[in-house]
Design a protein around this motif. Sequence first.
Motif, PDB file in Angstrom:
ATOM      1  N   UNK A 147      29.564 109.143  43.682  1.00 22.77           N
ATOM      2  CA  UNK A 147      30.845 109.837  44.285  1.00 22.77           C
ATOM      3  C   UNK A 147      30.765 111.367  44.314  1.00 22.77           C
ATOM      4  N   UNK A 148      30.229 111.720  43.040  1.00 25.44           N
ATOM      5  CA  UNK A 148      30.182 113.207  42.950  1.00 25.44           C
ATOM      6  C   UNK A 148      29.380 113.770  43.855  1.00 25.44           C
ATOM      7  N   UNK A 149      28.077 113.170  44.187  1.00 27.21           N
ATOM      8  CA  UNK A 149      27.306 113.589  44.932  1.00 27.21           C
ATOM      9  C   UNK A 149      27.826 113.456  46.565  1.00 27.21           C
ATOM     10  N   UNK A 150      28.624 112.367  46.646  1.00 23.24           N
ATOM     11  CA  UNK A 150      28.966 111.979  48.153  1.00 23.24           C
ATOM     12  C   UNK A 150      30.129 113.287  48.338  1.00 23.24           C
ATOM     13  N   UNK A 151      30.981 113.417  47.431  1.00 23.78           N
ATOM     14  CA  UNK A 151      32.028 114.160  47.901  1.00 23.78           C
ATOM     15  C   UNK A 151      31.641 115.867  47.738  1.00 23.78           C
ATOM     16  N   UNK A 152      30.593 115.843  47.133  1.00 24.69           N
ATOM     17  CA  UNK A 152      30.052 117.555  47.115  1.00 24.69           C
ATOM     18  C   UNK A 152      29.369 117.653  48.645  1.00 24.69           C
ATOM     19  N   UNK A 153      28.579 116.596  48.860  1.00 26.31           N
ATOM     20  CA  UNK A 153      27.858 116.839  50.431  1.00 26.31           C
ATOM     21  C   UNK A 153      28.999 116.906  51.474  1.00 26.31           C
ATOM     22  N   UNK A 182      36.330 118.984  47.908  1.00 26.73           N
ATOM     23  CA  UNK A 182      35.828 119.810  46.509  1.00 26.73           C
ATOM     24  C   UNK A 182      36.718 119.593  45.376  1.00 26.73           C
ATOM     25  N   UNK A 183      38.062 119.345  45.706  1.00 21.93           N
ATOM     26  CA  UNK A 183      38.833 118.945  44.667  1.00 21.93           C
ATOM     27  C   UNK A 183      38.530 117.677  44.219  1.00 21.93           C
ATOM     28  N   UNK A 184      38.176 116.815  45.207  1.00 15.19           N
ATOM     29  CA  UNK A 184      37.711 115.141  44.539  1.00 15.19           C
ATOM     30  C   UNK A 184      36.592 115.262  43.713  1.00 15.19           C
ATOM     31  N   UNK A 185      35.473 116.145  43.930  1.00 15.55           N
ATOM     32  CA  UNK A 185      34.333 116.255  43.362  1.00 15.55           C
ATOM     33  C   UNK A 185      34.570 117.116  41.957  1.00 15.55           C
ATOM     34  N   UNK A 186      35.423 117.771  42.043  1.00 18.93           N
ATOM     35  CA  UNK A 186      35.782 118.393  40.442  1.00 18.93           C
ATOM     36  C   UNK A 186      36.175 117.264  39.766  1.00 18.93           C
ATOM     37  N   UNK A 187      37.276 116.304  40.318  1.00 16.31           N
ATOM     38  CA  UNK A 187      37.626 115.081  39.411  1.00 16.31           C
ATOM     39  C   UNK A 187      36.463 114.068  39.176  1.00 16.31           C
ATOM     40  N   UNK A 188      35.376 114.028  39.853  1.00 13.29           N
ATOM     41  CA  UNK A 188      34.336 113.335  39.649  1.00 13.29           C
ATOM     42  C   UNK A 188      33.588 113.700  38.575  1.00 13.29           C
ATOM     43  N   UNK A 189      33.520 115.174  38.396  1.00 11.93           N
ATOM     44  CA  UNK A 189      32.533 115.768  37.576  1.00 11.93           C
ATOM     45  C   UNK A 189      33.560 115.534  36.044  1.00 11.93           C
ATOM     46  N   UNK A 190      34.372 115.763  36.289  1.00 11.20           N
ATOM     47  CA  UNK A 190      35.340 115.652  34.838  1.00 11.20           C
ATOM     48  C   UNK A 190      35.423 114.310  34.411  1.00 11.20           C
ATOM     49  N   UNK A 191      35.494 113.208  35.268  1.00 10.23           N
ATOM     50  CA  UNK A 191      35.255 111.846  34.812  1.00 10.23           C
ATOM     51  C   UNK A 191      34.005 111.413  34.434  1.00 10.23           C
ATOM     52  N   UNK A 192      32.885 112.059  34.954  1.00 10.14           N
ATOM     53  CA  UNK A 192      31.546 111.811  34.921  1.00 10.14           C
ATOM     54  C   UNK A 192      31.359 112.324  33.336  1.00 10.14           C
ATOM     55  N   UNK A 193      31.701 113.313  32.835  1.00  6.57           N
ATOM     56  CA  UNK A 193      31.535 113.896  31.548  1.00  6.57           C
ATOM     57  C   UNK A 193      32.095 112.822  30.587  1.00  6.57           C
ATOM     58  N   UNK A 194      33.315 112.659  30.878  1.00  8.29           N
ATOM     59  CA  UNK A 194      34.092 111.525  30.017  1.00  8.29           C
ATOM     60  C   UNK A 194      33.304 110.128  29.770  1.00  8.29           C
ATOM     61  N   UNK A 195      33.030 109.663  31.143  1.00  8.39           N
ATOM     62  CA  UNK A 195      31.974 108.133  31.098  1.00  8.39           C
ATOM     63  C   UNK A 195      30.681 108.356  30.499  1.00  8.39           C
ATOM     64  N   UNK A 196      30.129 109.631  30.765  1.00  4.45           N
ATOM     65  CA  UNK A 196      28.804 109.937  30.062  1.00  4.45           C
ATOM     66  C   UNK A 196      28.868 109.932  28.540  1.00  4.45           C
ATOM     67  N   UNK A 197      29.928 110.633  27.878  1.00  2.00           N
ATOM     68  CA  UNK A 197      29.990 110.798  26.569  1.00  2.00           C
ATOM     69  C   UNK A 197      30.317 109.450  26.091  1.00  2.00           C
ATOM     70  N   UNK A 198      31.086 108.655  26.555  1.00  4.42           N
ATOM     71  CA  UNK A 198      31.377 107.170  26.158  1.00  4.42           C
ATOM     72  C   UNK A 198      30.280 106.288  26.072  1.00  4.42           C
ATOM     73  N   UNK A 199      29.329 106.596  27.167  1.00  3.24           N
ATOM     74  CA  UNK A 199      28.313 105.758  27.142  1.00  3.24           C
ATOM     75  C   UNK A 199      27.114 106.193  25.951  1.00  3.24           C
ATOM     76  N   UNK A 200      27.208 107.339  25.764  1.00  5.33           N
ATOM     77  CA  UNK A 200      26.149 107.958  24.546  1.00  5.33           C
ATOM     78  C   UNK A 200      26.732 107.494  23.269  1.00  5.33           C
ATOM     79  N   UNK A 201      28.074 107.279  23.130  1.00  8.42           N
ATOM     80  CA  UNK A 201      28.594 106.910  22.160  1.00  8.42           C
ATOM     81  C   UNK A 201      28.280 105.302  21.950  1.00  8.42           C
ATOM     82  N   UNK A 202      28.671 104.253  22.772  1.00  6.22           N
ATOM     83  CA  UNK A 202      28.403 103.045  22.842  1.00  6.22           C
ATOM     84  C   UNK A 202      26.811 102.956  22.226  1.00  6.22           C
ATOM     85  N   UNK A 203      25.866 103.555  23.074  1.00  8.39           N
ATOM     86  CA  UNK A 203      24.371 103.451  22.915  1.00  8.39           C
ATOM     87  C   UNK A 203      24.039 103.831  21.394  1.00  8.39           C
TER      88      UNK A 203
END
Length: 221
Positions: A147-153, A182-203
């Motif tokens: 969704x980050x890619x799609x909203x940016x495009x 663009x606003x939706x893309x910023x939300x995606x990027x913010x959420x992506x950071x959170x989800x990425x950090x959560x995934x790294x912690x779980x791994x």
Amino acid sequence: MQMQNRQSQNAVLIGVLLVVCALAGGCWNPFRKEPIAGSQRAGSLTNGYSLLVGLAGQESKVGLVTWVRDYDGEVGDLLEDVQEAAKDINGWLGDISGRLKSNGVLMDRNGLPEVEQWARNWIEGRTRKTILGGKIQKSELVMVLSQAKATEYIAALCAGLANIEVNDARRDKLKKYAARFESLNERCLGLLKVKGEDEMKKEKAEEEREEDADEQGEERL
């Protein structure tokens, strides 16, 4: 007196030429607010609008994935908002398609080279497989990334079309859609950071558990 008559004649002549050009559609008219069929501008608008129609159509159904995947509340809300925005722009594109078609701008053309289209389909299939069949954490992460890619495009397409659009109303509308996505893309990027950090912690936690299990096994031996 002769000077005034000559100026009046010139003004009439210019007016007649502008009317002829407008009716013929074959030369530039400063009062024209629509593209000229067969022109380079009409071709560029055709490519841009066709890409936008295709992507907006896909994104207008993105929320359907929540029927089969139970996503986190933030992810679900994001998908709902993206889907709503895509439906909105999709409806608007349908409203303006008739007017644009009469001026040589079509929205059903695939402007992508064959190999690039194949590559996009391949990536889309691979992404869909991970989203629908992978673990829920990874599925969420990949979905937000897509969704980050799609909203940016979409934001970029709207901004690009606004840059070459000759109609003031459509240009303003495209700029608003560009800002919205663009606003939706910023939300995606913010959420992506959170989800990425959560995934790294779980791994990392899983690796530590495996190491502890190995150490306990060695102690027993």
